[in-house]
Design a protein around this motif. Structure first.
Motif, short mmCIF file in Angstrom:
data_model
loop_
_atom_site.label_atom_id
_atom_site.label_comp_id
_atom_site.label_asym_id
_atom_site.label_seq_id
_atom_site.Cartn_x
_atom_site.Cartn_y
_atom_site.Cartn_z
N SER A 159 13.25 -5.38 -12.69
CA SER A 159 12.07 -6.01 -12.07
C SER A 159 11.63 -7.23 -12.87
CB SER A 159 10.93 -5.00 -11.98
OG SER A 159 11.29 -3.90 -11.16
N ALA A 160 11.72 -7.14 -14.19
CA ALA A 160 11.36 -8.26 -15.05
C ALA A 160 12.30 -9.44 -14.83
CB ALA A 160 11.39 -7.83 -16.52
N VAL A 161 13.58 -9.13 -14.62
CA VAL A 161 14.56 -10.19 -14.31
C VAL A 161 14.17 -10.88 -13.00
CG1 VAL A 161 16.95 -10.67 -13.65
CG2 VAL A 161 16.48 -9.15 -15.58
N GLY A 162 13.85 -10.08 -12.00
CA GLY A 162 13.44 -10.63 -10.71
C GLY A 162 12.21 -11.50 -10.82
N TYR A 163 11.21 -11.03 -11.56
CA TYR A 163 9.97 -11.80 -11.73
C TYR A 163 10.24 -13.09 -12.49
CZ TYR A 163 5.15 -13.00 -12.79
OH TYR A 163 3.96 -13.66 -12.87
N SER A 164 11.13 -13.01 -13.48
CA SER A 164 11.43 -14.19 -14.29
C SER A 164 12.00 -15.33 -13.45
CB SER A 164 12.41 -13.84 -15.41
OG SER A 164 13.73 -13.63 -14.91
N ARG A 165 12.73 -14.99 -12.40
CA ARG A 165 13.33 -16.01 -11.54
C ARG A 165 12.26 -16.80 -10.79
NH1 ARG A 165 17.47 -17.47 -13.56
NH2 ARG A 165 18.49 -18.17 -11.66
N MET A 166 11.15 -16.13 -10.46
CA MET A 166 10.03 -16.81 -9.81
C MET A 166 9.18 -17.56 -10.83
SD MET A 166 8.88 -13.95 -6.97
CE MET A 166 8.75 -12.60 -8.16
N HIS A 167 8.95 -16.93 -11.97
CA HIS A 167 8.17 -17.56 -13.04
C HIS A 167 8.82 -18.89 -13.46
CE1 HIS A 167 5.61 -17.54 -16.73
NE2 HIS A 167 6.64 -18.20 -17.23
N LEU A 168 10.13 -18.90 -13.50
CA LEU A 168 10.87 -20.09 -13.93
C LEU A 168 11.11 -21.09 -12.79
CD1 LEU A 168 13.48 -18.25 -16.18
CD2 LEU A 168 11.42 -19.46 -16.94
N GLY A 169 10.65 -20.75 -11.59
CA GLY A 169 10.66 -21.69 -10.46
C GLY A 169 12.00 -21.89 -9.78
N VAL A 170 12.93 -20.94 -9.94
CA VAL A 170 14.27 -21.14 -9.36
C VAL A 170 14.55 -20.27 -8.13
CG1 VAL A 170 15.30 -21.98 -11.50
CG2 VAL A 170 15.25 -19.52 -11.06
N HIS A 171 13.60 -19.39 -7.78
CA HIS A 171 13.78 -18.54 -6.61
C HIS A 171 12.46 -18.26 -5.90
CE1 HIS A 171 17.99 -17.45 -6.53
NE2 HIS A 171 17.98 -17.22 -7.84
N TYR A 172 12.54 -18.10 -4.58
CA TYR A 172 11.40 -17.65 -3.78
C TYR A 172 11.26 -16.13 -3.92
CZ TYR A 172 11.71 -22.13 -1.23
OH TYR A 172 11.74 -23.46 -0.88
N PRO A 173 10.08 -15.58 -3.63
CA PRO A 173 9.91 -14.12 -3.61
C PRO A 173 10.89 -13.43 -2.66
CG PRO A 173 7.77 -15.17 -3.61
CD PRO A 173 8.79 -16.28 -3.45
N SER A 174 11.17 -14.06 -1.51
CA SER A 174 12.10 -13.46 -0.54
C SER A 174 13.52 -13.39 -1.12
CB SER A 174 12.11 -14.27 0.77
OG SER A 174 12.46 -15.62 0.52
N ASP A 175 13.89 -14.36 -1.94
CA ASP A 175 15.21 -14.34 -2.60
C ASP A 175 15.31 -13.14 -3.54
OD1 ASP A 175 15.61 -16.81 -1.37
OD2 ASP A 175 15.08 -17.94 -3.17
N VAL A 176 14.23 -12.94 -4.29
CA VAL A 176 14.18 -11.86 -5.28
C VAL A 176 14.18 -10.50 -4.59
CG1 VAL A 176 12.76 -10.79 -7.09
CG2 VAL A 176 13.07 -13.28 -7.03
N PHE A 177 13.38 -10.39 -3.54
CA PHE A 177 13.30 -9.12 -2.79
C PHE A 177 14.67 -8.78 -2.19
CE2 PHE A 177 12.53 -6.83 1.25
CZ PHE A 177 11.91 -5.69 0.74
N ALA A 178 15.31 -9.78 -1.59
CA ALA A 178 16.63 -9.57 -1.00
C ALA A 178 17.64 -9.19 -2.08
CB ALA A 178 17.09 -10.83 -0.27
N GLY A 179 17.53 -9.82 -3.24
CA GLY A 179 18.43 -9.51 -4.35
C GLY A 179 18.28 -8.07 -4.82
N ALA A 180 17.04 -7.60 -4.89
CA ALA A 180 16.78 -6.22 -5.31
C ALA A 180 17.37 -5.23 -4.32
CB ALA A 180 15.27 -6.00 -5.46
#
Length: 206
Positions: A159-180
């Motif tokens: 989950s921290a990895v997923g959040y980091s992708r948004m924090h760092l500005g390289v992914h949308y929340p939908s990208d992270v959710f789909a990835g999970a």
């Protein structure tokens, strides 16, 4: 004629509502990302860079270390578990790469100038490869060792990895959710495939 007219109106209304839902979803997506990225605590940038960079090394090292331990202990069960985690990694990598090439979604910082790209990255945005990799490892490891002290840290890290992708500005929340979802699904798919193959083998041996 009247029925055709009603069908046409129904189709137009359905398409219109679908289009509106997509626009609203996109608005929610970027608004959540702005809250996370634009308004972030920049002091945490180094921490989240480390978290995001841990996804691939940990996911590769996990099955290798487990398999090595199985060889040292001469434990075939551990080796099989390591192979399962490694297979999950490969299945997830294949599906994620294929989806990226099919969808070809741009990164958020490429579309919105206010999104701050904190870390360099390439390729397409959907789905998040780092997130899917982390969740594939966390899920497969949890399936092998269904203990709370394995499950909890594994999914906190993923989950921290997923959040980091948004924090760092390289992914949308939908990208992270789909990835999970994709990462966890890859583990389940690999498990089912192995179960089916083993069942076929046992039938042949009989």
């Amino acid at each position: 004629m009247k029925n055709k007219s009603e069908v046409f109106k129904f189709v137009c209304l359905t398409v219109f509502l679908f289009y509106i839902s997509i626009i609203n979803a996109q608005n929610i997506d970027i608004n959540i990302l702005r809250d996370i990225n634009v308004n972030r605590n920049k002091n945490l940038d180094p921490t989240f860079k480390s978290v995001t960079r841990s996804a691939l090394p940990i996911s590769i090292a996990t099955p290798i270390i487990m398999y090595s331990a199985g060889m040292i202990k001469k434990d075939s069960t551990i080796k099989k578990q390591a192979i399962f985690i490694g297979e999950t990694f490969l299945v997830n990598a294949f599906i994620t790469t294929a989806l990226k090439q099919v969808v070809k979604k741009q990164r958020p910082f490429e579309t919105y100038s206010d999104i701050d790209q904190v870390i360099s990255t390439g390729g397409y945005s959907f789905p998040s490869g780092h997130t899917s990799t982390a969740f594939a490892t966390a899920t497969s490891l949890s399936m092998v060792y269904p203990k709370w002290y394995v499950i909890a840290p594994s999914f906190v890290w993923a989950s921290a990895v997923g959040y980091s992708r948004m924090h760092l500005g390289v992914h949308y929340p939908s990208d992270v959710f789909a990835g999970a979802i994709l990462g966890s699904g890859s583990a389940y798919l690999t498990y089912k495939a192995n179960k089916w193959i083993n069942k076929k083998r046992s039938k042949k041996e009989k």
